[in-house]
Design a protein around this motif. Structure first.
Motif, PDB file in Angstrom:
ATOM      1  N   PRO A  96       0.814  -1.232   0.000  1.00 58.26           N
ATOM      2  CA  PRO A  96       0.000   0.000   0.000  1.00 58.26           C
ATOM      3  C   PRO A  96       0.841   1.272   0.000  1.00 58.26           C
ATOM      4  O   PRO A  96       0.350   2.329  -0.325  1.00 58.26           O
ATOM      5  CB  PRO A  96      -0.787  -0.098   1.315  1.00 58.26           C
ATOM      6  CG  PRO A  96      -0.628  -1.472   1.794  1.00 58.26           C
ATOM      7  CD  PRO A  96       0.654  -1.984   1.238  1.00 58.26           C
ATOM      8  N   LEU A  97       2.106   1.151   0.381  1.00 57.54           N
ATOM      9  CA  LEU A  97       2.969   2.333   0.446  1.00 57.54           C
ATOM     10  C   LEU A  97       3.624   2.646  -0.884  1.00 57.54           C
ATOM     11  O   LEU A  97       4.191   3.709  -1.068  1.00 57.54           O
ATOM     12  CB  LEU A  97       4.067   2.112   1.486  1.00 57.54           C
ATOM     13  CG  LEU A  97       3.863   2.734   2.852  1.00 57.54           C
ATOM     14  CD1 LEU A  97       5.095   2.534   3.693  1.00 57.54           C
ATOM     15  CD2 LEU A  97       3.577   4.212   2.731  1.00 57.54           C
ATOM     16  N   LYS A  98       3.557   1.707  -1.806  1.00 57.23           N
ATOM     17  CA  LYS A  98       4.243   1.886  -3.097  1.00 57.23           C
ATOM     18  C   LYS A  98       3.765   3.154  -3.790  1.00 57.23           C
ATOM     19  O   LYS A  98       2.592   3.511  -3.723  1.00 57.23           O
ATOM     20  CB  LYS A  98       3.980   0.690  -3.998  1.00 57.23           C
ATOM     21  CG  LYS A  98       5.035  -0.376  -3.846  1.00 57.23           C
ATOM     22  CD  LYS A  98       4.762  -1.537  -4.788  1.00 57.23           C
ATOM     23  CE  LYS A  98       5.676  -2.696  -4.412  1.00 57.23           C
ATOM     24  NZ  LYS A  98       5.136  -3.975  -4.819  1.00 57.23           N
ATOM     25  N   GLY A  99       4.669   3.813  -4.482  1.00 57.08           N
ATOM     26  CA  GLY A  99       4.291   5.005  -5.233  1.00 57.08           C
ATOM     27  C   GLY A  99       4.192   6.235  -4.348  1.00 57.08           C
ATOM     28  O   GLY A  99       5.168   6.641  -3.721  1.00 57.08           O
ATOM     29  N   LEU A 100       2.973   6.765  -4.256  1.00 61.12           N
ATOM     30  CA  LEU A 100       2.787   8.048  -3.568  1.00 61.12           C
ATOM     31  C   LEU A 100       3.152   7.994  -2.086  1.00 61.12           C
ATOM     32  O   LEU A 100       3.790   8.903  -1.560  1.00 61.12           O
ATOM     33  CB  LEU A 100       1.334   8.491  -3.730  1.00 61.12           C
ATOM     34  CG  LEU A 100       0.994   9.848  -3.119  1.00 61.12           C
ATOM     35  CD1 LEU A 100       1.818  10.939  -3.754  1.00 61.12           C
ATOM     36  CD2 LEU A 100      -0.474  10.147  -3.267  1.00 61.12           C
ATOM     37  N   GLY A 101       2.756   6.918  -1.408  1.00 62.03           N
ATOM     38  CA  GLY A 101       2.968   6.853   0.030  1.00 62.03           C
ATOM     39  C   GLY A 101       4.421   7.006   0.425  1.00 62.03           C
ATOM     40  O   GLY A 101       4.785   7.900   1.200  1.00 62.03           O
TER      41      GLY A 101
ATOM     42  N   MET B  83       5.918  10.376  -0.228  1.00 65.75           N
ATOM     43  CA  MET B  83       5.591  11.374   0.795  1.00 65.75           C
ATOM     44  C   MET B  83       6.585  11.313   1.952  1.00 65.75           C
ATOM     45  O   MET B  83       7.084  12.331   2.417  1.00 65.75           O
ATOM     46  CB  MET B  83       4.185  11.118   1.340  1.00 65.75           C
ATOM     47  CG  MET B  83       3.118  11.721   0.507  1.00 65.75           C
ATOM     48  SD  MET B  83       3.229  13.497   0.652  1.00 65.75           S
ATOM     49  CE  MET B  83       2.188  13.998  -0.650  1.00 65.75           C
ATOM     50  N   PHE B  84       6.860  10.092   2.428  1.00 64.91           N
ATOM     51  CA  PHE B  84       7.800   9.952   3.536  1.00 64.91           C
ATOM     52  C   PHE B  84       9.186  10.460   3.140  1.00 64.91           C
ATOM     53  O   PHE B  84       9.848  11.158   3.898  1.00 64.91           O
ATOM     54  CB  PHE B  84       7.898   8.485   3.980  1.00 64.91           C
ATOM     55  CG  PHE B  84       6.701   8.030   4.757  1.00 64.91           C
ATOM     56  CD1 PHE B  84       6.366   8.649   5.951  1.00 64.91           C
ATOM     57  CD2 PHE B  84       5.913   6.994   4.304  1.00 64.91           C
ATOM     58  CE1 PHE B  84       5.255   8.244   6.673  1.00 64.91           C
ATOM     59  CE2 PHE B  84       4.803   6.579   5.021  1.00 64.91           C
ATOM     60  CZ  PHE B  84       4.477   7.208   6.203  1.00 64.91           C
TER      61      PHE B  84
END
Lengths: 203, 221
Positions: free
Chosen positions: A177-182, A185-186
């Motif tokens: 779920p963190l792939k790409g945009l997530g 952001m971090f």
């Protein structure tokens, strides 16, 4: 000397991306590859460097309260500040169009690499944001030019750095779920933390 | 919110009410097709104004209003706009609406106007507005476009309000300027300065994306 300080300040300390979150849309969308990020960054430096001084002239001689006094005493009390947004965005859109045509005419190879990004720039918040900051902070023409250019360079540095990190990131294992945009952001947050270390440097 | 009162007259004069298809226009952007967490649009202002709840609420209402009305106007004009100059036309419409919002804020809420400063102006270049105009209003009927604008506006609003809630409660221990922790009897709540700074915004929004995507199962490749 003051101009140099202003330049360094707007590149590092008050970086458009990390301190004001301007231009985030294209910053996140066009930072998957270093080469494209490089192209967009260059185009932004170019357009920012031209639009901020032009908008300064427009603001100083047409829009500001009392700016029309050069037309005669009758015009001295006119305040067209409310037209600022629409005029600035019109100038930006027109400049982008002009820059696009000029580059296409004189340097087809540069146009080939920059071309697709130029229309994108008209709706980049960093461009309009710089013009609005310039109007708000009462810069002189020299300061406005330096501010425009160095804000562009700040954006350029940020987007190329992020693209480089994202290219490396392809080889690491990121939760689905963190792939790409997530994860981006971090990373941007951590980069912002790094840029915060420039804070407090008084020039 | 003021958006409700806005919508009612439009509903009345259209004979087809909220059909299933139309409901989707409003509900889709709330989670499955959220403008911020899925489409990656309008991040600039989402991060910049969210240190406190109050300016965030003003910003959310302004963006929703601009979205609804610009969608409506562009949709009414869609057959009259030549494709070559559509960007300029869209920018002109949006800039006019934003100028209106700006003048209203300046007249009735001067403190908010000072606090939001350039970020009201930056609604013009908010990618959500341009994105919806390009993708939806140019090819759909006015009423549908209004619903679409409303949906995207609400999707944007709830995300930035959530970000603002966490940033304000951790960053300054308050909600809407009300000191919650003191009211609960907790003295000396240690506020986290990082939350007030830009870095906090990136981290909070990163977590929201993480939670939302692991719930919806959306994976970016």
């Amino acid at each position: 000397m003051d101009l140099l300080n202003l330049g360094i300040k707007s590149i590092f300390i008050e970086n458009m991306v990390f301190a004001y979150f301007l231009g985030m849309c294209s910053f996140l969308a066009v930072s998957k590859k270093v080469s494209t990020a490089f192209g967009l960054g260059l185009a932004v430096v170019f357009v920012l460097g031209m639009t901020v001084p032009i908008n300064w002239l427009l603001n100083e001689y047409v829009l500001k309260e009392g700016a029309l006094s050069w037309l005669g005493a009758d015009f001295a009390s006119i305040d067209l500040t409310f037209l600022r947004f629409i005029m600035f965005i019109a100038i930006i859109a027109a400049m982008v169009q002009l820059v696009e045509m000029t580059i296409e005419k004189f340097s087809p190879s540069l146009y080939g690499s920059l071309g697709i990004f130029l229309p994108l720039i008209a709706v980049n918040c960093a461009i309009l944001g710089s013009s609005l900051f310039m109007a708000q902070r009462d810069y002189t023409l020299g300061e406005a030019t330096v501010f425009g250019f160095s804000s562009g360079i700040g954006f350029f540095l940020a987007i190329v750095a992020l693209a480089a990190i994202r290219e490396k990131l392809k080889y690491s294992h990121v939760p689905d779920p963190l792939k790409g945009l997530g994860i981006t952001m971090f990373i941007t947050g951590l980069m912002g933390l790094a840029f915060m270390s420039f804070m407090g440097i008084s020039l | 919110m003021s958006t409700e009162t806005l919508e009612t007259p439009v509903v009345k004069d259209k004979e087809a009410l909220l059909s299933k298809r139309r409901k989707k226009f409003v509900t889709d952007p709330l989670s499955d097709d959220n403008p911020i967490t899925i489409q990656v649009l309008g991040i600039c202002s989402a991060l910049a104004v969210t240190t406190q709840m109050k300016p965030t609420l003003v910003m959310a209402i302004s963006v929703t209003l601009v979205l609804v009305f610009s969608n409506l106007i562009i949709s009414l004009m869609r057959n009259a706009i030549p494709a070559r100059v559509r960007i300029i036309v869209q920018l002109a419409v949006v800039a006019t609406l934003v100028t209106l919002v700006n003048e209203v804020l300046k007249a009735y809420a001067y403190d908010m106007y000072k606090e939001l400063s350039v970020f009201i102006g930056l609604i013009i270049t908010n990618c959500i507005v341009m994105g919806r105009l390009e993708a939806f209003a140019l090819g759909n009927k006015p009423y549908d476009s209004v619903l679409d604008g409303l949906g995207s506006g609400l999707g944007y609003s709830w995300i930035i309000l959530t970000v603002a809630f966490f940033r304000e409660i951790w960053g300054s221990g308050k909600v809407f300027g009300y000191p919650v922790f003191e009211a609960m009897g907790i003295e000396n709540f240690a506020t986290n300065g990082l939350m007030v700074s830009p870095v906090g915004a990136f981290i909070v929004i990163g977590f929201i994306i993480w939670v939302q995507r692991s719930k919806s199962g959306y994976i970016e490749h």
